[in-house]
Design a protein around this motif. Structure first.
Motif, PDB file in Angstrom:
ATOM      1  N   LYS A   1       0.809  -1.224   0.000  1.00 55.56           N
ATOM      2  CA  LYS A   1       0.000   0.000   0.000  1.00 55.56           C
ATOM      3  C   LYS A   1       0.846   1.281   0.000  1.00 55.56           C
ATOM      4  O   LYS A   1       0.601   2.170  -0.841  1.00 55.56           O
ATOM      5  N   PRO A   2       1.830   1.422   0.865  1.00 59.67           N
ATOM      6  CA  PRO A   2       2.615   2.668   0.805  1.00 59.67           C
ATOM      7  C   PRO A   2       3.405   2.799  -0.490  1.00 59.67           C
ATOM      8  O   PRO A   2       3.600   3.911  -0.995  1.00 59.67           O
ATOM      9  N   TYR A   3       3.837   1.685  -1.045  1.00 59.55           N
ATOM     10  CA  TYR A   3       4.567   1.731  -2.305  1.00 59.55           C
ATOM     11  C   TYR A   3       3.666   2.211  -3.433  1.00 59.55           C
ATOM     12  O   TYR A   3       4.078   3.025  -4.274  1.00 59.55           O
TER      13      TYR A   3
ATOM     14  N   VAL B   1      -4.705   9.181  -0.272  1.00 58.41           N
ATOM     15  CA  VAL B   1      -4.758   8.921   1.168  1.00 58.41           C
ATOM     16  C   VAL B   1      -4.831   7.412   1.356  1.00 58.41           C
ATOM     17  O   VAL B   1      -5.611   6.727   0.686  1.00 58.41           O
ATOM     18  N   ALA B   2      -4.013   6.884   2.231  1.00 57.40           N
ATOM     19  CA  ALA B   2      -4.087   5.450   2.514  1.00 57.40           C
ATOM     20  C   ALA B   2      -5.358   5.173   3.299  1.00 57.40           C
ATOM     21  O   ALA B   2      -5.684   5.874   4.261  1.00 57.40           O
TER      22      ALA B   2
ATOM     23  N   VAL C   1      -5.291  -1.754  -4.153  1.00 56.85           N
ATOM     24  CA  VAL C   1      -3.856  -1.984  -4.254  1.00 56.85           C
ATOM     25  C   VAL C   1      -3.620  -3.355  -4.883  1.00 56.85           C
ATOM     26  O   VAL C   1      -4.129  -4.359  -4.381  1.00 56.85           O
ATOM     27  N   PRO C   2      -2.863  -3.420  -5.992  1.00 54.22           N
ATOM     28  CA  PRO C   2      -2.563  -4.746  -6.562  1.00 54.22           C
ATOM     29  C   PRO C   2      -1.659  -5.523  -5.617  1.00 54.22           C
ATOM     30  O   PRO C   2      -0.675  -4.995  -5.099  1.00 54.22           O
TER      31      PRO C   2
ATOM     32  N   THR D   1       9.461   1.420 -12.777  1.00 54.51           N
ATOM     33  CA  THR D   1       9.961   0.048 -12.862  1.00 54.51           C
ATOM     34  C   THR D   1      10.488  -0.464 -11.527  1.00 54.51           C
ATOM     35  O   THR D   1      10.903  -1.622 -11.435  1.00 54.51           O
ATOM     36  N   ALA D   2      10.519   0.373 -10.498  1.00 58.53           N
ATOM     37  CA  ALA D   2      11.053  -0.071  -9.205  1.00 58.53           C
ATOM     38  C   ALA D   2      10.132  -1.103  -8.582  1.00 58.53           C
ATOM     39  O   ALA D   2       8.967  -1.205  -8.923  1.00 58.53           O
ATOM     40  N   THR D   3      10.646  -1.851  -7.639  1.00 52.74           N
ATOM     41  CA  THR D   3       9.849  -2.850  -6.919  1.00 52.74           C
ATOM     42  C   THR D   3       9.907  -2.554  -5.432  1.00 52.74           C
ATOM     43  O   THR D   3      10.874  -1.976  -4.947  1.00 52.74           O
ATOM     44  N   PRO D   4       8.876  -2.968  -4.688  1.00 47.77           N
ATOM     45  CA  PRO D   4       8.874  -2.658  -3.260  1.00 47.77           C
ATOM     46  C   PRO D   4       9.894  -3.490  -2.493  1.00 47.77           C
ATOM     47  O   PRO D   4      10.247  -4.579  -2.913  1.00 47.77           O
TER      48      PRO D   4
END
Length: 354
Positions: A268-270, A284-285, A334-335, A351-354
């Motif tokens: 979620k934050p990502y 907003v989360a 969120v996926p 393209t970054a990943t969490p």
């Protein structure tokens, strides 16, 4: 006042496609559960056939509210076998909230958190009225969602216990929609207080997290003193016998959502950062546990901007506990699956990943 189901009417297909990543709702939850619930359902259906369809042929007139079938496993799910709370079943959370709106006929419902518009709509149809909490004389019923979309005031059981105690002194009932609480541990649920307080009704189902909305099973856990009132408005035989069989087996698995919760907390934050970096208004989360980010401002503009990138969100109607009116927020699920998160990154040019 439109019902929440109307927010899906203008959407196209509700699954991913070659040109669309559908994040209007969460569709990649079940693989993160601690049990394969679809295999469990298949096993129950296979057993039903092997046993000559005992539940399919049983009208269950001697257990019209499903407490005999589901009650013990619900008590065990919350670690409270033998409790005095009652369990009343229906054909999903929505139908139960529809029936429970009849408790508000000619009465006032004070709404503590933003809620889906369905229950306030049905309250009005029943001749009652919904008002923001504290906006007038004390109400007969207090309504809230747990977890609320973006309101953590009643996330703790101590706050709910205090609310029940305070409102019991004036004879009010606390009605809690916990359809989203499957994203939380069993210990989070206000159902754990139902044997302790006298004025609590908690509604839950199997749609969120489990992905079993098609089973059409919801259940109320209520203080014993309210059993008569609840069953005076909830239609008997609302939950099918076969749904009760399936629900008993699924809830008997216990809390299987810890892996899902961990993935939601990680992604979620990502996703919020992805959306912000892509030039969208800062989202907003949603409350802890919920697999959503929300856009309170200009929701239609945000959803249309996402759609232009091949990402389907939704404009969700909400009954505002602040204004007492219908408002809209943008909502994006969120996926959770790695390939769907990668697809979101691609569509947002990241393209970054969490």
């Amino acid at each position: 006042m439109p019902l929440a189901i109307g927010s899906y009417e203008k959407l196209g297909v509700l699954t991913d496609g070659a040109d669309l990543l559908n994040l209007a709702w969460t569709q990649d939850e079940r693989d993160l559960l601690g049990a394969d619930v679809m295999t469990v359902v298949a096993q129950e259906l296979t057993a039903e056939v092997a046993e000559a369809l005992p539940y399919t042929g049983d009208y269950m007139v001697k257990d019209p509210y499903g407490e005999g079938v589901l009650g013990p496993v619900v008590a065990d799910f919350f670690g409270r076998p033998g409790w005095s709370a009652s369990v009343t079943c229906g054909a999903g959370v929505g139908p139960l909230l529809h029936d429970l709106s009849l408790l508000a006929a000619g009465a006032t419902v004070e709404v503590l958190t933003d809620v889906y518009p369905d229950h306030p709509h049905w309250v009005a149809r029943a001749g009652g009225r919904c008002v923001p909490f504290g906006a007038g004389p004390p109400g007969d019923i207090v309504l809230l969602e747990r977890p609320a979309l973006a309101d953590d005031r009643f996330a703790g059981l101590d706050a709910v216990r205090e609310l029940c105690t305070d409102t019991a002194e004036r004879g009010a009932v606390v009605l809690i929609d916990e359809s989203n609480a499957n994203y939380c541990p069993a210990g989070f649920s206000a159902a754990n207080l139902a044997a302790e307080v006298s004025n609590l009704i908690v509604v839950r189902g199997l749609s969120k997290a489990y992905g079993l909305g098609g089973v059409r099973l919801g259940y109320c856990v209520s203080s014993a003193a309210l059993t008569g009132a609840v069953r005076g408005v909830v239609a008997p035989l609302g939950a099918s016998s076969l749904s009760l069989r399936i629900g008993r087996r699924v809830l008997g698995l216990g809390d299987v959502t810890s892996g899902l919760r961990a993935r939601i907390a990680a992604n979620k934050p990502y996703v919020r950062d992805l959306l912000t970096a892509a030039g969208l208004p800062e989202p907003v989360a949603a409350a802890d546990g919920l697999p959503y980010v929300i856009f309170p401002e200009k929701p239609q503009v945000v959803v249309e901007s996402l759609l232009s990138r091949g990402i389907q969100g939704k404009v969700q109607p909400v009954w505002s506990a602040r204004t007492g009116a219908l408002v809209a927020v943008g909502r994006l699920s969120v996926p959770l699956a790695a390939h769907r998160l990668a697809e979101l990154e691609s569509r947002l040019d990241r393209t970054a990943t969490p």
